[in-house]
Design a protein around this motif. Structure first.
Motif, PDB file in Angstrom:
ATOM      1  N   TYR A  69       6.075 -29.228 -12.974  1.00 37.72           N
ATOM      2  CA  TYR A  69       5.785 -29.721 -11.659  1.00 37.72           C
ATOM      3  C   TYR A  69       6.566 -30.820 -11.254  1.00 37.72           C
ATOM      4  N   PRO A  70       6.562 -32.054 -11.889  1.00 46.20           N
ATOM      5  CA  PRO A  70       7.490 -32.973 -11.426  1.00 46.20           C
ATOM      6  C   PRO A  70       8.792 -33.004 -11.783  1.00 46.20           C
ATOM      7  N   ALA A  71       9.242 -32.028 -12.577  1.00 48.69           N
ATOM      8  CA  ALA A  71      10.605 -31.908 -12.998  1.00 48.69           C
ATOM      9  C   ALA A  71      11.609 -31.192 -12.273  1.00 48.69           C
ATOM     10  N   ASP A  72      12.749 -31.610 -12.213  1.00 52.69           N
ATOM     11  CA  ASP A  72      13.868 -30.902 -11.398  1.00 52.69           C
ATOM     12  C   ASP A  72      14.920 -30.053 -12.284  1.00 52.69           C
ATOM     13  N   ASP A  73      14.690 -30.365 -13.454  1.00 51.04           N
ATOM     14  CA  ASP A  73      15.772 -29.318 -14.376  1.00 51.04           C
ATOM     15  C   ASP A  73      14.793 -28.289 -15.033  1.00 51.04           C
ATOM     16  N   VAL A  74      13.647 -27.941 -14.646  1.00 47.08           N
ATOM     17  CA  VAL A  74      13.091 -26.691 -14.809  1.00 47.08           C
ATOM     18  C   VAL A  74      12.262 -26.286 -13.603  1.00 47.08           C
ATOM     19  N   PRO A  75      12.108 -24.950 -13.579  1.00 49.46           N
ATOM     20  CA  PRO A  75      11.375 -24.518 -12.315  1.00 49.46           C
ATOM     21  C   PRO A  75       9.646 -24.759 -12.593  1.00 49.46           C
ATOM     22  N   HIS A  76       9.080 -24.985 -11.546  1.00 53.00           N
ATOM     23  CA  HIS A  76       7.650 -25.216 -11.605  1.00 53.00           C
ATOM     24  C   HIS A  76       7.063 -23.912 -11.909  1.00 53.00           C
ATOM     25  N   ILE A  77       6.200 -23.879 -12.861  1.00 53.83           N
ATOM     26  CA  ILE A  77       5.723 -22.625 -13.465  1.00 53.83           C
ATOM     27  C   ILE A  77       3.966 -22.816 -13.013  1.00 53.83           C
ATOM     28  N   HIS A  78       3.735 -21.832 -11.882  1.00 55.23           N
ATOM     29  CA  HIS A  78       2.383 -21.898 -11.491  1.00 55.23           C
ATOM     30  C   HIS A  78       1.345 -21.246 -12.435  1.00 55.23           C
ATOM     31  N   THR A  79       0.291 -21.623 -12.421  1.00 57.46           N
ATOM     32  CA  THR A  79      -1.002 -21.163 -13.184  1.00 57.46           C
ATOM     33  C   THR A  79      -1.508 -19.886 -12.399  1.00 57.46           C
ATOM     34  N   LYS A  80      -1.753 -18.700 -12.960  1.00 53.89           N
ATOM     35  CA  LYS A  80      -2.542 -17.588 -12.450  1.00 53.89           C
ATOM     36  C   LYS A  80      -3.817 -17.799 -12.570  1.00 53.89           C
ATOM     37  N   ARG A  81      -4.590 -17.319 -11.524  1.00 53.71           N
ATOM     38  CA  ARG A  81      -6.120 -17.229 -11.548  1.00 53.71           C
ATOM     39  C   ARG A  81      -6.722 -16.170 -12.733  1.00 53.71           C
ATOM     40  N   LYS A  82      -7.761 -16.757 -13.527  1.00 49.25           N
ATOM     41  CA  LYS A  82      -8.145 -15.995 -14.455  1.00 49.25           C
ATOM     42  C   LYS A  82      -9.564 -16.377 -14.845  1.00 49.25           C
ATOM     43  N   LEU A  83     -10.284 -15.424 -15.203  1.00 54.18           N
ATOM     44  CA  LEU A  83     -11.641 -15.917 -15.688  1.00 54.18           C
ATOM     45  C   LEU A  83     -11.626 -16.424 -17.085  1.00 54.18           C
ATOM     46  N   ILE A  84     -12.337 -17.739 -17.173  1.00 52.94           N
ATOM     47  CA  ILE A  84     -12.414 -18.300 -18.697  1.00 52.94           C
ATOM     48  C   ILE A  84     -13.816 -18.481 -19.095  1.00 52.94           C
ATOM     49  N   ILE A  85     -14.225 -17.688 -20.037  1.00 49.97           N
ATOM     50  CA  ILE A  85     -15.639 -17.533 -20.481  1.00 49.97           C
ATOM     51  C   ILE A  85     -15.711 -18.504 -21.510  1.00 49.97           C
ATOM     52  N   ASP A  86     -16.689 -19.602 -21.422  1.00 54.59           N
ATOM     53  CA  ASP A  86     -17.169 -20.761 -21.999  1.00 54.59           C
ATOM     54  C   ASP A  86     -16.080 -21.604 -22.478  1.00 54.59           C
ATOM     55  N   PRO A  87     -15.298 -22.248 -21.232  1.00 45.06           N
ATOM     56  CA  PRO A  87     -14.270 -23.047 -21.224  1.00 45.06           C
ATOM     57  C   PRO A  87     -14.816 -24.198 -22.126  1.00 45.06           C
ATOM     58  N   GLU A  88     -15.903 -24.837 -22.101  1.00 43.58           N
ATOM     59  CA  GLU A  88     -16.158 -26.004 -22.830  1.00 43.58           C
ATOM     60  C   GLU A  88     -15.869 -25.953 -24.415  1.00 43.58           C
TER      61      GLU A  88
END
Length: 167
Positions: A69-88
């Motif tokens: 996100y803060p870097a101007d020498d690489v493109p910002h890579i967005h996260t995609k929405r997805k289901l995460i089961i038992d994230p903890e």
């Protein structure tokens, strides 16, 4: 700002927050240098030691998104929405893996041989972490620390609000 510069700014910010945390406990920290590795050589109440900073992200996609996100020498890579089961539970394993990776890293082993014990600061980057999870993580990382060599005399987890939790 280039990605490398963003990483350096992040490390400086973490060190500054750690310095404030220690100062609130009556301990002074002075940064001596940044040899890379480790991330910093410091003087804590008159004793020289070193600090390594690492981050534990929920997953690689989140890591790439935040770090690009803060870097101007690489493109910002967005996260995609997805289901995460038992994230903890998933995140608990991620944090343990990140700490073990630092214990297994040859460069850090060499720093330990050169400077003796150091300090590991582990950033917790997951939207699913609360204080109860951090308390569990402290216990899990304590098991790793007690079963490993003494390269990290102290390990701290820090959350998004830069609250430090000593192992």
């Amino acid at each position: 700002m280039k990605r490398r510069e963003a990483k350096e700014k992040h490390e400086q910010s973490v060190l500054h927050s750690f310095e404030k945390y220690l100062l609130n406990k009556g301990v002074t920290l002075k940064i001596i240098g940044h040899p890379e590795p480790p991330d910093a050589l410091v003087n804590i109440d008159g004793k020289e030691t070193w600090v390594e900073i690492t981050d534990a992200f929920l997953n690689e996609e989140l890591a790439r998104s935040i770090s690009s996100y803060p870097a101007d020498d690489v493109p910002h890579i967005h996260t995609k929405r997805k289901l995460i089961i038992d994230p903890e539970q998933i995140y608990e394993g991620v944090v343990q893996d990140v700490v073990l990776a630092k214990y297994n890293k040859n460069a850090i082993r060499n720093v330990y041989k050169m400077y003796a014990q150091g300090i590991l600061l582990v950033g917790l980057f997951s939207p699913f972490v609360d204080i109860e999870d951090i308390e569990d993580l402290v216990l899990k990382i304590k098991i790793i620390k007690n079963g490993s060599d003494n390269r990290f005399g102290k390990i701290y987890l820090y959350d998004r609000d830069r609250n430090f939790h000593k192992i």
